[in-house]
Design a protein around this motif. Structure first.
Motif, PDB file in Angstrom:
ATOM      1  N   ASP A  27       0.863  -1.177   0.000  1.00 42.30           N
ATOM      2  CA  ASP A  27       0.000   0.000   0.000  1.00 42.30           C
ATOM      3  C   ASP A  27       0.904   1.233   0.000  1.00 42.30           C
ATOM      4  N   ARG A  28       1.036   1.855  -1.172  1.00 42.86           N
ATOM      5  CA  ARG A  28       1.964   2.977  -1.321  1.00 42.86           C
ATOM      6  C   ARG A  28       1.472   4.241  -0.624  1.00 42.86           C
ATOM      7  N   GLU A  29       0.194   4.310  -0.301  1.00 37.69           N
ATOM      8  CA  GLU A  29      -0.279   5.466   0.476  1.00 37.69           C
ATOM      9  C   GLU A  29       0.275   5.403   1.891  1.00 37.69           C
ATOM     10  N   LYS A  30       0.329   4.189   2.458  1.00 40.63           N
ATOM     11  CA  LYS A  30       0.883   4.029   3.796  1.00 40.63           C
ATOM     12  C   LYS A  30       2.410   4.054   3.769  1.00 40.63           C
ATOM     13  N   LEU A  31       2.977   3.458   2.732  1.00 42.71           N
ATOM     14  CA  LEU A  31       4.433   3.290   2.651  1.00 42.71           C
ATOM     15  C   LEU A  31       4.932   3.831   1.311  1.00 42.71           C
ATOM     16  N   PRO A  32       5.049   5.146   1.196  1.00 50.13           N
ATOM     17  CA  PRO A  32       5.459   5.730  -0.089  1.00 50.13           C
ATOM     18  C   PRO A  32       6.796   5.199  -0.606  1.00 50.13           C
ATOM     19  N   SER A  33       7.718   4.898   0.304  1.00 48.23           N
ATOM     20  CA  SER A  33       9.032   4.383  -0.109  1.00 48.23           C
ATOM     21  C   SER A  33       9.035   2.864  -0.219  1.00 48.23           C
ATOM     22  N   GLY A  34       7.889   2.258   0.042  1.00 50.76           N
ATOM     23  CA  GLY A  34       7.770   0.816  -0.105  1.00 50.76           C
ATOM     24  C   GLY A  34       8.545   0.033   0.943  1.00 50.76           C
ATOM     25  N   VAL A  35       8.509  -1.275   0.786  1.00 48.52           N
ATOM     26  CA  VAL A  35       9.258  -2.145   1.691  1.00 48.52           C
ATOM     27  C   VAL A  35      10.751  -1.880   1.559  1.00 48.52           C
ATOM     28  N   GLU A  36      11.194  -1.566   0.345  1.00 49.05           N
ATOM     29  CA  GLU A  36      12.616  -1.326   0.144  1.00 49.05           C
ATOM     30  C   GLU A  36      13.097  -0.126   0.960  1.00 49.05           C
ATOM     31  N   GLY A  37      12.220   0.863   1.124  1.00 45.68           N
ATOM     32  CA  GLY A  37      12.576   2.025   1.942  1.00 45.68           C
ATOM     33  C   GLY A  37      12.725   1.657   3.414  1.00 45.68           C
ATOM     34  N   LEU A  38      11.861   0.760   3.890  1.00 50.34           N
ATOM     35  CA  LEU A  38      11.958   0.327   5.285  1.00 50.34           C
ATOM     36  C   LEU A  38      13.194  -0.534   5.508  1.00 50.34           C
ATOM     37  N   ILE A  39      13.511  -1.371   4.546  1.00 49.94           N
ATOM     38  CA  ILE A  39      14.721  -2.197   4.666  1.00 49.94           C
ATOM     39  C   ILE A  39      15.964  -1.306   4.716  1.00 49.94           C
ATOM     40  N   ALA A  40      15.963  -0.268   3.901  1.00 47.33           N
ATOM     41  CA  ALA A  40      17.098   0.666   3.913  1.00 47.33           C
ATOM     42  C   ALA A  40      17.209   1.355   5.268  1.00 47.33           C
ATOM     43  N   GLU A  41      16.059   1.712   5.850  1.00 47.06           N
ATOM     44  CA  GLU A  41      16.074   2.347   7.175  1.00 47.06           C
ATOM     45  C   GLU A  41      16.555   1.375   8.242  1.00 47.06           C
ATOM     46  N   ALA A  42      16.106   0.120   8.156  1.00 52.93           N
ATOM     47  CA  ALA A  42      16.555  -0.888   9.117  1.00 52.93           C
ATOM     48  C   ALA A  42      18.072  -1.046   9.040  1.00 52.93           C
ATOM     49  N   LYS A  43      18.583  -1.077   7.823  1.00 53.02           N
ATOM     50  CA  LYS A  43      20.036  -1.212   7.644  1.00 53.02           C
ATOM     51  C   LYS A  43      20.751  -0.010   8.253  1.00 53.02           C
ATOM     52  N   ARG A  44      20.174   1.171   8.069  1.00 47.83           N
ATOM     53  CA  ARG A  44      20.784   2.379   8.640  1.00 47.83           C
ATOM     54  C   ARG A  44      20.795   2.328  10.165  1.00 47.83           C
ATOM     55  N   GLN A  45      19.766   1.680  10.727  1.00 44.76           N
ATOM     56  CA  GLN A  45      19.675   1.562  12.183  1.00 44.76           C
ATOM     57  C   GLN A  45      20.478   0.377  12.723  1.00 44.76           C
ATOM     58  N   GLY A  46      21.050  -0.419  11.831  1.00 49.34           N
ATOM     59  CA  GLY A  46      21.857  -1.546  12.268  1.00 49.34           C
ATOM     60  C   GLY A  46      21.063  -2.750  12.721  1.00 49.34           C
ATOM     61  N   ILE A  47      19.831  -2.888  12.206  1.00 54.89           N
ATOM     62  CA  ILE A  47      18.984  -4.018  12.572  1.00 54.89           C
ATOM     63  C   ILE A  47      18.463  -4.702  11.309  1.00 54.89           C
ATOM     64  N   LYS A  48      17.825  -5.846  11.496  1.00 55.84           N
ATOM     65  CA  LYS A  48      17.214  -6.578  10.394  1.00 55.84           C
ATOM     66  C   LYS A  48      15.731  -6.233  10.301  1.00 55.84           C
ATOM     67  N   PHE A  49      15.116  -6.644   9.172  1.00 59.60           N
ATOM     68  CA  PHE A  49      13.714  -6.304   8.909  1.00 59.60           C
ATOM     69  C   PHE A  49      12.915  -7.576   8.637  1.00 59.60           C
ATOM     70  N   GLY A  50      11.701  -7.611   9.191  1.00 62.78           N
ATOM     71  CA  GLY A  50      10.791  -8.726   8.954  1.00 62.78           C
ATOM     72  C   GLY A  50       9.397  -8.233   8.618  1.00 62.78           C
ATOM     73  N   ILE A  51       8.538  -9.150   8.152  1.00 63.44           N
ATOM     74  CA  ILE A  51       7.222  -8.748   7.643  1.00 63.44           C
ATOM     75  C   ILE A  51       6.197  -9.838   7.910  1.00 63.44           C
ATOM     76  N   TRP A  52       4.930  -9.437   8.014  1.00 62.25           N
ATOM     77  CA  TRP A  52       3.797 -10.328   8.310  1.00 62.25           C
ATOM     78  C   TRP A  52       3.072 -10.706   7.022  1.00 62.25           C
ATOM     79  N   ILE A  53       2.654 -11.984   6.944  1.00 65.78           N
ATOM     80  CA  ILE A  53       1.789 -12.428   5.850  1.00 65.78           C
ATOM     81  C   ILE A  53       0.791 -13.453   6.386  1.00 65.78           C
ATOM     82  N   GLU A  54      -0.270 -13.657   5.641  1.00 66.18           N
ATOM     83  CA  GLU A  54      -1.251 -14.710   5.934  1.00 66.18           C
ATOM     84  C   GLU A  54      -1.645 -15.374   4.608  1.00 66.18           C
ATOM     85  N   PRO A  55      -0.729 -16.143   4.025  1.00 65.45           N
ATOM     86  CA  PRO A  55      -0.881 -16.552   2.622  1.00 65.45           C
ATOM     87  C   PRO A  55      -1.904 -17.650   2.369  1.00 65.45           C
TER      88      PRO A  55
END
Length: 736
Positions: free
Chosen positions: A370-398
């Motif tokens: 949902d680009r309205e909620k996350l304009p930079s997408g998941v890739e933007g959050l992963i980049a932020e996690a890397k900047r913070q020195g942590i890993k990134f995870g995500i929820w699904i219900e496939p």
């Protein structure tokens, strides 16, 4: 010399017929033995299961113990008795009569696999009974493969994995029960005449209301660290049934396997029906001894990445629920990083195209950002996690969809639905279950993970949820004659998907969340690194739930999070120190909005995370010793983990209730080296002064005979006082 060595290695890898003297088959682990009688052309009989037999014992038992019971009872020629297997042949005959036609043992790297082949005396109907005896842990797995060469269909009406007779006496059963937000509760009961049944018919999950694992205490009321105990765990993700029939004989008759209700199986010519493994263990060190065996087996063989320490994480769910936005996610990542955490997991609410995920009523199946909620997408959050020195995870219900989703609009035939009936809907009044018997659906579910990982390969963790039972019996994929296969086919499809994922992404951390603790079982754990114990994060209730869960599952697999006060499920206001001390007894994480915490609360969490990193190898890889159960209602609960080398231990003490002039038991420790000396250090200390034994050294013998006098309250400012009290002690061996 070299040629002789190669020949020896070749022979060790081969299988060979095994018929011992007098037709006994001995199956052994380092400390236990199972003894069977397998005469060629005769019936496979059970003789013994318990502590390891010597050669002298084998001869004596075989000569004196009459094989009273079949090792795998079949129906038809002893109709009053319970059976493990019942079938109807193509000609309508309802009987089976099985004889031994062969025995072989295959030496594997860490186990010996014994295969006993049985054949009906009249019909071309066969059963192979497997026993896998691990050589590095005291676990024997047993299962069957059923097949036939009859011209038509043979209908399997019952198909248990295994049967075990247990000698009557003062035998007690320990099992787990519960509900959503109250999973893993312990019940202990004397086995009385009649039938005891533990079952599940959820269809998707199987450990909310009961568990497919049990323990039998053979010497009376269960004790934690003494007494003979048989433990059993069915390794299956779907519907199960455990039966304990106490009839007029001298034995309790234990059967475990797939629940056959509405699941009669039409077996085709040359098709092999494999039942799930039943893992058995025996210990003379009480319930905790049986637990230690299960835990070691899990870490070594039955838990994905069981040899790797788990990261400390913050999950977004109770912090923001569906109100995901980029700014909020970055703030939470910054906060967990500043407290020393290692991973941030973005929970439900990040996806949806035509139908953005704002509530639980839409969007499942539409796994686009949902680009309205996350304009930079998941890739933007992963980049932020890397900047913070942590890993990134995500929820699904496939495995699920909403009827308000683009997926359902495209593929309404992909959901489980009874023909000629309206859909019965689940969570949010719109949720449906996808039909995993359908290979196209399997490809879709695999693709959810594969596309995420292909697009965002730096995702470190997936939280896999499943928030609905099977409410509609009907598969659009299965033929009308095979509608009774639906439950079994679903879990075969689920396992196939999991196997594909693990082949491609073996190092990805995946949590089995299933509306809380609905998937705590050894059917899923070979493909999942951990499970969510419960949606209830209340620390006091978690002690009860995690206590029961620890009977069968190791701390490394039990996600245990620090949450807010008042708690979001019970509304109980528990001090942060107590919440931390409970969460640190499992795989530590946080389920909270850090920006709502005070600086002092963040400091306490920062200190706790740092100290958990010190004890993490002991908690996640050590041996559990449960000391005083919360179910005993003694006002305190206590357990400890001891390193395999016994050079370190972590002792937990939680006060469960508070009264004036209260008298609590002094807790004796267990599992230490009596010859070693240990220094004592309290973790997460909030008191104004240290405990009087802080920094002191005691022998292991003293601590196991006497324990330590734990203060009932904390010495803190009046504004910080509460009825709650808890302690964590870190014991380190002092080298002499």
């Amino acid at each position: 010399m070299k040629s002789k060595l190669l020949l020896l290695l070749f022979l060790l890898g081969m299988s060979f017929p095994l018929f011992a003297q007098n037709n006994e088959v001995l199956i052994s682990t380092p400390h236990t033995s199972l003894l069977l009688s397998a005469p060629q052309g005769g019936e496979l009989k059970f003789l013994y299961y318990g502590t390891k037999l010597t050669d002298t014992d084998v001869r004596a038992v075989a000569g004196t113990e009459v094989g009273r019971f079949s090792a795998y009872p079949v129906y038809g020629l002893n109709c009053p008795s319970e059976s493990a297997l019942s079938a109807q042949h193509e000609d309508g005959n309802m009987t089976l009569q099985m004889e031994v036609i062969g025995v072989e043992t295959i030496h594997q790297e860490k186990a010996d696999l014994t295969v006993i082949s049985l054949k009906d005396k009249v019909y071309p109907f066969s059963v192979k009974v497997y026993y896998k005896a691990y050589q590095d842990v005291d676990i024997i797995e047993t299962w069957t493969e059923i097949s036939h060469k009859e011209k038509g269909i043979v209908t399997l009406n019952q198909f248990a994995s295994a049967y075990l007779p247990i000698r009557r006496g003062n035998v007690w059963l320990s099992s787990l029960y519960g509900a959503w937000a109250n999973e893993g509760r312990v019940v202990q009961e004397l086995l009385e005449p009649g039938m005891k049944v533990i079952k599940n018919k959820d269809g998707v999950r199987n450990s909310h209301t009961a568990h497919a694992e049990v323990m039998f205490s053979l010497d009376g009321k269960p004790l934690e660290n003494s007494g003979r105990v048989i433990g059993a765990a069915l390794c299956y993700s779907g519907n199960y049934k455990l039966r304990i029939d106490t009839d007029e004989s001298e034995y309790h008759h234990f059967y475990a396997g797939i629940n056959e209700d509405n699941s009669a199986y039409r077996l085709k010519n040359n098709e092999i029906f494999k039942t799930p493994e039943l893992a058995l263990t025996y210990s003379e060190e009480g319930l905790s001894g049986s637990s230690r065996n299960f835990h070691r087996w899990a870490r070594l063989h039955k838990l994905a990445n069981g040899d790797k320490l788990r990261k400390i994480l913050l999950n977004s769910w109770e912090g923001v629920y569906f109100k995901i936005n980029e700014t909020g996610m970055k703030q939470m990542m910054s906060d967990i990083s500043s407290m020393g955490g290692e991973l941030f997991v973005m929970d439900d609410g990040w996806f949806g195209g035509k139908y953005p995920r704002k509530t639980d009523r839409t969007s499942l199946g539409d796994w686009c950002v949902d680009r309205e909620k996350l304009p930079s997408g998941v890739e933007g959050l992963i980049a932020e996690a890397k900047r913070q020195g942590i890993k990134f995870g995500i929820w699904i219900e496939p495995e699920m969809a909403n009827i308000k989703s683009e997926l359902y609009e495209r593929h309404p035939d992909w959901v489980l639905k009874a023909p000629e009936r309206d859909l019965v809907l689940g969570r949010g009044g719109t949720q449906v279950v996808l039909d995993l018997a359908n290979p196209q659906v399997q490809d879709f579910v695999f693709g959810v993970v594969d596309e995420l990982m292909s697009r965002y390969p730096e995702i470190d963790y997936i939280k896999w949820d499943a928030n609905m039972s099977v409410l509609n019996h009907g598969s659009n994929y299965l033929d009308k004659e095979e509608q009774s296969h639906m439950y079994i086919a679903y879990h075969r499809g689920f396992e196939s998907v999991c196997q594909r994922i693990r082949r491609k992404y073996p190092d990805l951390t995946i949590q089995a969340c299933a509306q809380g603790g609905g998937r705590a079982n050894y059917g899923v754990l070979p493909y999942f690194d951990e499970f969510w114990v419960s949606d209830n994060t209340d620390a006091l209730q978690r002690i009860y739930m995690q206590w029961g869960t620890s009977y069968f599952f190791p701390a490394i697999a039990m996600a245990s999070h620090i949450s807010a006060a008042p708690n979001h499920q019970t509304f109980r206001d528990v001090p942060l120190k107590f919440r931390i001390d409970v969460a640190m007894s499992g795989r530590l994480g946080m389920e909270i909005q850090p920006k709502d915490m005070t600086d002092s609360e963040k400091d306490l969490c920062r200190k706790a995370i740092a100290e958990y990193k010190d004890i993490r190898p002991i908690v996640q890889m050590g041996d559990i010793y449960r000391l005083i159960s919360p179910y005993e209602k003694l006002g305190v609960a206590s357990l400890m983990y001891v390193s395999p080398e016994k050079d370190g231990a972590v002792f937990y003490w939680w006060k469960m209730e508070h009264f004036h002039n209260q008298h609590l038991p002094r807790v004796k420790m267990s599992g230490l080296n009596p010859e070693a000396d240990y220094s004592i250090h309290e973790l997460n200390r909030i008191d104004k002064q240290p405990l009087n034994f802080e920094g002191q050294t005691f022998s292991g013998a003293y601590l196991m005979a006497n324990g330590l006098e734990i203060p009932y309250t904390h010495i803190v400012d009046r504004a910080q006082r509460s009825e709650y009290s808890s302690r964590i002690l870190y014991l380190k061996e002092v080298k002499k």
